[in-house]
Scaffold this active site. Structure first.
Site, short mmCIF file in Angstrom:
data_model
loop_
_atom_site.label_atom_id
_atom_site.label_comp_id
_atom_site.label_asym_id
_atom_site.label_seq_id
_atom_site.Cartn_x
_atom_site.Cartn_y
_atom_site.Cartn_z
N TYR A 188 17.61 34.39 57.19
CA TYR A 188 17.07 34.88 55.93
C TYR A 188 18.11 35.75 55.22
CZ TYR A 188 16.65 39.68 57.52
OH TYR A 188 16.96 40.95 57.95
N ASN A 474 16.53 35.82 65.98
CA ASN A 474 17.94 35.97 65.60
C ASN A 474 18.45 37.39 65.79
OD1 ASN A 474 18.32 33.31 65.04
ND2 ASN A 474 18.57 33.55 62.84
N TYR A 475 17.54 38.33 66.01
CA TYR A 475 17.93 39.68 66.43
C TYR A 475 17.52 39.83 67.89
CZ TYR A 475 18.37 40.60 61.40
OH TYR A 475 18.73 40.55 60.07
N ARG A 476 18.11 39.01 68.70
CA ARG A 476 17.68 38.89 70.10
C ARG A 476 17.70 40.24 70.82
NH1 ARG A 476 17.51 34.28 72.90
NH2 ARG A 476 19.14 33.22 71.71
#
Length: 539
Positions: A188, A474-476
């Site tokens: 995003y 995606n922000y693991r």
């Protein structure tokens, strides 16, 4: 098929080259390399893309795409082999030979995995680094593009801008992020409220499955195509390329950044933003960056909220819109700059807008140590709640901490939470990214910074989503749960899986069970099969 004398001679020569240049040890390098040579039809060029620890280029290849210095220490597990294919046909032998030799594959596109899972593992593994595979083909007439997964989003933006000034793509604001992982986890940026996620705008893909077949959308089927658009592609195969739908952007957009400190009413303005940012016109995106800064009044420290905005239109339209929707911010014409969409990409990334070539750089100018977490907010945080956050930001460990609040609403409210695996849609006011950074000379004190962000995360619990407390893949964040080593159960994986994917986790498990039942493509947070060959045989 029998080997001819010439074939055997070539194979012997290749093995001599490999063993002399790499001093291959007995821990699996030689078997993998021999397998690669045979499966590559004894093509001697394969030696140019395979690296083991004794190769002089090994460390530079390994470290080139590492974007978090936490994973550069001597104790970080290193790959037995790194392979950097220059053509797609070299990927199938890598999969085959890794399976034959009991090695995992970690696929790296841009190296931005927050927990280093694309280049570190506790078990014997190979890095499949795709940075050589970054061809981009833009079809402006049909508003589409094919982009290989070794490309970065900056390279993609640059290629789009070469073709058209009125086409864009709704991906992230950091140009060095690779499209392979970014798109497969959702992806995003500032076009979120207008066009949704990057993954919402993928219309085809090419993938190598566990059996070495190269599949497109038609041949892989809609279930697998659904899974790789937001479910994390590394669980299902090696994604080679994406076909994306480009989106319309105006010739001129408007950007602004307004900073407000505590003595400039930051708390009340942030509080107000929570109630309205998701309701703005979908052409307007205003995020907030929260940091600790020097106070201009007494030389002490204060909290600063930076309101960072993209508007898809001119300043003449933006000003009355802001006066009606968000007068508390006090936007004036002199705070605004009109520019092209591609220039706004540079603006959000912190580069001079005339430096378009910088989008082709694959490395960040300042790679740092950091730890991150995420949250989703569904009810506005009270003023008292915000003041509690400020209190934590005044602690010593928060010297370089940051919170980024990104508004939802607009297009995000209109897309079903099961359209793709990414489930965080209607009902979310905004997403928070929590970050803490520290410097190399403080590496011995890493734990205190990690403990600080965990304390912040604990403090936020009453103010954010729950049952589950949602997170963004995606922000693991390995703190929220990990698979068992070697293999894992559905119940173990669901601890973290439900947080990333909510009800979509079950469908992802069923797709995984169908396309990779033996669970070859796996990591600490990969989708498990419901029942695998490994479970059946007790391994």
């Amino acid at each position: 098929m029998m080997n001819t004398p010439s074939t055997c001679s070539l194979l012997f020569a290749l093995l001599v080259i490999f063993s002399c240049s790499w001093a291959v040890s007995s821990d699996g390098h030689d078997d993998f390399i021999q397998c690669m040579s045979i499966q590559s039809n004894n093509d001697s060029s394969i030696s140019n893309v395979v690296y083991t620890p004794n190769d002089t280029s090994y460390s530079s290849i390994l470290n080139f795409s590492i974007q978090n210095l936490r994973f550069t220490s001597e104790t970080t597990p290193k790959p037995l082999v790194i392979v950097t294919p220059v053509q797609e046909s070299q990927i199938q032998p890598i999969i085959y030979c890794a399976k034959e030799n009991g090695m995992q594959i970690r696929v790296r596109s841009g190296g931005h995995d927050y927990e280093g899972l694309s280049y570190a593992s506790e078990v014997p593994f190979v890095i499949l680094d795709l940075f050589n595979l970054r061809e981009i083909s833009v079809d402006a007439d049909n508003k589409t593009a094919w982009v290989q997964t070794g490309s970065t989003i900056g390279e993609l933006y640059y290629r789009i801008s070469e073709t058209s000034q009125t086409l864009g793509f709704p991906a992230g604001v950091c140009p060095t992020v690779g499209v392979g992982g970014h798109f497969s986890g959702g992806g995003y940026g500032a076009l979120l409220r207008k066009y949704g996620l990057a993954a919402d705008n993928i219309i085809d893909a090419r993938l190598v499955d566990v059996n070495g077949r190269i599949l497109d959308r038609k041949s892989m089927g809609e279930d697998l195509f659904w899974a790789i658009r937001g479910g994390g592609g590394a669980s299902f195969g090696v994604i080679l390329a994406w076909k994306i739908q480009l989106v319309d952007v105006p010739e001129k957009v408007t950007v602004f950044t307004i900073d407000k400190t505590l003595d400039q009413n930051a708390t009340n303005i942030v509080h107000r933003w929570q109630y309205i940012a998701h309701k703005f016109d979908e052409d307007l995106f205003i995020r907030i960056l929260i940091r600790r800064v020097n106070s201009s009044q007494d030389g002490g420290r204060t909290i600063q909220a930076s309101f960072n905005s993209l508007y898809l239109g001119g300043v003449g339209t933006l000003l009355p819109l802001m006066q009606q929707s968000f007068p508390e911010l006090g936007l004036q014409r002199e705070y605004c700059t009109e520019m092209s969409w591609i220039e706004s990409i540079l603006y959000f990334a912190g580069f001079p807008i005339e430096s378009r070539e910088v989008l082709q750089n694959r490395t960040q100018p300042n790679v740092r140590y950091f730890k991150a977490k995420t949250d989703y907010v569904q009810k506005p945080i009270s003023r008292n709640g915000l003041e509690g956050i400020w209190k934590l930001f005044f602690e010593e460990e928060a010297e370089e901490a940051e919170m980024i609040l990104s508004p939802y609403g607009g297009r995000m409210d209109k897309i079903s939470d099961s359209a793709i695996p990414f489930p965080h849609r209607a009902g979310n006011l905004y997403k928070i990214q929590h970050l803490v950074y520290w410097e190399p000379e403080e590496v011995e004190a890493s734990d205190k910074y990690i403990n600080w962000i965990r304390k912040l995360y604990s403090y936020m619990a009453p103010y954010v989503s729950n049952f589950p407390r949602a997170a963004y893949i995606n922000y693991r964040d390995l703190d929220i749960g990990v698979n068992n080593k070697g293999n894992t159960s559905y119940s173990q994986a669901s601890i973290w899986g439900i947080k990333y994917f909510k009800n979509n986790f079950n469908r992802l498990v069923h797709v995984k069970t169908k396309v990779d039942p033996a669970n070859f493509f796996r990591n600490e947070q990969s989708i498990p099969p419901l029942y695998s060959w490994w479970n059946k045989n007790g391994k």
